[in-house]
Motif scaffolding. Structure first.
Motif, PDB file in Angstrom:
ATOM      1  N   TYR A 232       0.877  -1.176   0.000  1.00 33.99           N
ATOM      2  CA  TYR A 232       0.000   0.000   0.000  1.00 33.99           C
ATOM      3  C   TYR A 232       0.915   1.227   0.000  1.00 33.99           C
ATOM      4  N   SER A 233       1.058   1.872  -1.148  1.00 37.86           N
ATOM      5  CA  SER A 233       2.133   2.860  -1.290  1.00 37.86           C
ATOM      6  C   SER A 233       2.029   4.069  -0.359  1.00 37.86           C
ATOM      7  N   PRO A 234       0.829   4.603  -0.044  1.00 37.68           N
ATOM      8  CA  PRO A 234       0.830   5.722   0.912  1.00 37.68           C
ATOM      9  C   PRO A 234       1.437   5.331   2.265  1.00 37.68           C
TER      10      PRO A 234
ATOM     11  N   LEU B 243       4.907   6.963   3.883  1.00 40.81           N
ATOM     12  CA  LEU B 243       4.909   7.544   5.230  1.00 40.81           C
ATOM     13  C   LEU B 243       5.911   6.812   6.133  1.00 40.81           C
ATOM     14  N   SER B 244       6.026   5.494   5.923  1.00 42.88           N
ATOM     15  CA  SER B 244       6.913   4.696   6.780  1.00 42.88           C
ATOM     16  C   SER B 244       8.380   5.053   6.581  1.00 42.88           C
ATOM     17  N   ILE B 245       8.742   5.505   5.398  1.00 43.12           N
ATOM     18  CA  ILE B 245      10.134   5.939   5.167  1.00 43.12           C
ATOM     19  C   ILE B 245      10.447   7.102   6.102  1.00 43.12           C
ATOM     20  N   LYS B 246       9.482   7.991   6.210  1.00 44.95           N
ATOM     21  CA  LYS B 246       9.645   9.168   7.059  1.00 44.95           C
ATOM     22  C   LYS B 246       9.656   8.774   8.545  1.00 44.95           C
ATOM     23  N   ILE B 247       8.685   7.942   8.926  1.00 45.28           N
ATOM     24  CA  ILE B 247       8.582   7.534  10.331  1.00 45.28           C
ATOM     25  C   ILE B 247       9.822   6.738  10.757  1.00 45.28           C
ATOM     26  N   ARG B 248      10.312   5.891   9.863  1.00 46.17           N
ATOM     27  CA  ARG B 248      11.506   5.090  10.179  1.00 46.17           C
ATOM     28  C   ARG B 248      12.675   5.991  10.595  1.00 46.17           C
ATOM     29  N   ALA B 249      12.872   7.069   9.841  1.00 48.54           N
ATOM     30  CA  ALA B 249      13.995   7.974  10.134  1.00 48.54           C
ATOM     31  C   ALA B 249      13.786   8.661  11.489  1.00 48.54           C
TER      32      ALA B 249
END
Lengths: 160, 251
Positions: free
Chosen positions: B117-119, B123-129
């Motif tokens: 699910y691309s959204p 968002l997870s790329i951002k949250i991961r950081a």
């Protein structure tokens, strides 16, 4: 007829409410600007997901562009191109330094170790005899450091 | 894509963040050091902000406004793990929970950067950081206090023993676990648990803290299907008190 270039020039006037020397363009949060018959559509992406300044920025963008004569302004927030601290422009990094905030180190967007926050050059005297005091600071995007030469604390815009 | 399964996954992620974020915020003004007060407050702001982004994603899928979802549901409608809702206790318990919970969350959001699910993946790329700062903070203090004095080691060991059965409840499987895995939404709780155990062992081996035999622990589950401890409803009552006093107010 408004152009994308004109819109971006106007967006230089819109500053980060928490760091008023830094424009949203230099901060690197503007993802796309589309203009069609003086109607503007802009996509922005936040520096931090929980950034409380986001709504203020969205409103400032609208107010500024409407003032300059845009017929309508739509601002969408999304994460299609997530923000990283590497998106700060050179001019933005210099503005941070002038403001007294150390700019983030480049290429460290997924921090592996708090070591990268040690020995950050002091924005006042340039010394690297500095230490990390707290990876969390007065806003989500800042960490707190201490300069052994100035004998004073300073803040850094965090790499993320 | 099975939309019910997707929503269930998003609610679980968002509710975990809202509830642990609220608990973190209870340290504001109460931290044992100013530094820790700021740290827990910042992590609270991160997590509640992240929950808001997830509730907005749910709104895009037809769910209610994020404020309504956050403040108007009762405990049995929440999908957070019971671990997140436990009271803060003393600093030793809060720190241990922070370490065990955030280690799992950081690995979870790393896995979610690969979601179909691309959204959510974006968002997870951002949250991961952002979560990197949370786990680095937890690891630093666990290593520091887990090797410091007899008192700090004993206190952390007691907190670890108390927290572990609840921590294992983080990985309670969803009623839609198979669909979630098959459709590529998330690689699943079992894999997350394996990676979490490895990471927890890795950090604790640099301390004097001892992990019990995993197989002797009984996970405390139920939170993911709305069966909570007695601690959640009072938390929700406090969190939503102002909102519920006038739900239509313009702020």
């Amino acid at each position: 007829m408004l152009t994308q270039k004109q819109i971006l020039a106007w967006l230089e006037e819109v500053k980060d409410p928490e760091i008023p020397v830094l424009s949203l363009v230099d901060l690197g949060i503007i993802n796309t600007v589309e203009v069609n018959d003086n109607q503007v559509k802009i996509e922005i992406t936040p520096t931090f997901v929980g950034c409380p300044a986001l709504e203020v920025m969205r409103q400032d963008i609208k107010d500024t562009l409407l003032k300059h004569g845009a017929r309508s302004v739509e601002v969408e927030v999304n994460y299609k191109q997530p923000w990283t601290s590497d998106r700060l422009s050179e001019r933005g990094r210099e503005a941070l330094r002038q403001f007294g905030l150390a700019p983030p180190p480049k290429g460290k967007v997924l921090v592996e170790d708090l070591e990268v926050l040690e020995n950050v050059p002091c924005p006042r005297c340039g010394s690297t005899r500095t230490g990390l005091k707290n990876p969390f600071g007065p806003t989500l995007c800042r960490s707190i450091h201490y300069c052994m030469d100035c004998r004073e604390a300073f803040e850094q815009f965090k790499p993320v | 894509m099975n939309e019910t399964a997707l929503k269930e996954l998003l609610y679980k992620l968002a509710d975990d963040k809202l509830i642990i974020g609220h608990r973190n915020s209870e340290w504001t003004g109460m931290g044992p050091l100013l530094e820790e007060d700021i740290a827990f407050s910042s992590m609270a702001q991160d997590k509640i902000g992240q929950s808001y982004a997830l509730y907005q994603m749910l709104q895009g899928l037809g769910e209610q406004d994020p404020d309504i979802v956050a403040f108007m549901r009762n405990a049995d409608q929440f999908h957070n793990c019971i671990f997140a809702e436990l009271p803060n206790g003393e600093y030793d318990f809060s720190l241990m929970r922070h370490f065990l919970f955030d280690t799992a969350e950081a690995i979870r959001f790393d896995m979610l950067t690969r979601s179909a699910y691309s959204p959510l993946a974006e968002l997870s790329i951002k949250i991961r950081a952002e979560l990197r700062y949370h786990t680095l903070h937890a690891n630093t203090w666990i290593k520091k206090l887990g090797t410091a004095t007899e008192e700090s080691i004993t206190r952390l060991q007691t907190a670890l023993n108390e927290a572990l059965p609840y921590a294992l409840g983080i990985f309670e499987e969803s009623p839609y676990e198979e669909e979630i895995k098959d459709s590529g939404l998330f690689e699943g709780e079992k894999l997350l648990l394996e990676r979490w155990m490895e990471q927890v062992e890795q950090i604790l081996k640099d301390t004097h803290l001892k992990l019990p035999d995993w197989s002797n622990l009984k996970p405390v589950t139920g939170g993911r299907v709305g069966r909570h401890s007695e601690h959640l409803q009072p938390l929700l009552d406090e969190m939503s008190e102002v909102f519920r006093s006038d739900p239509g107010a313009e702020w």
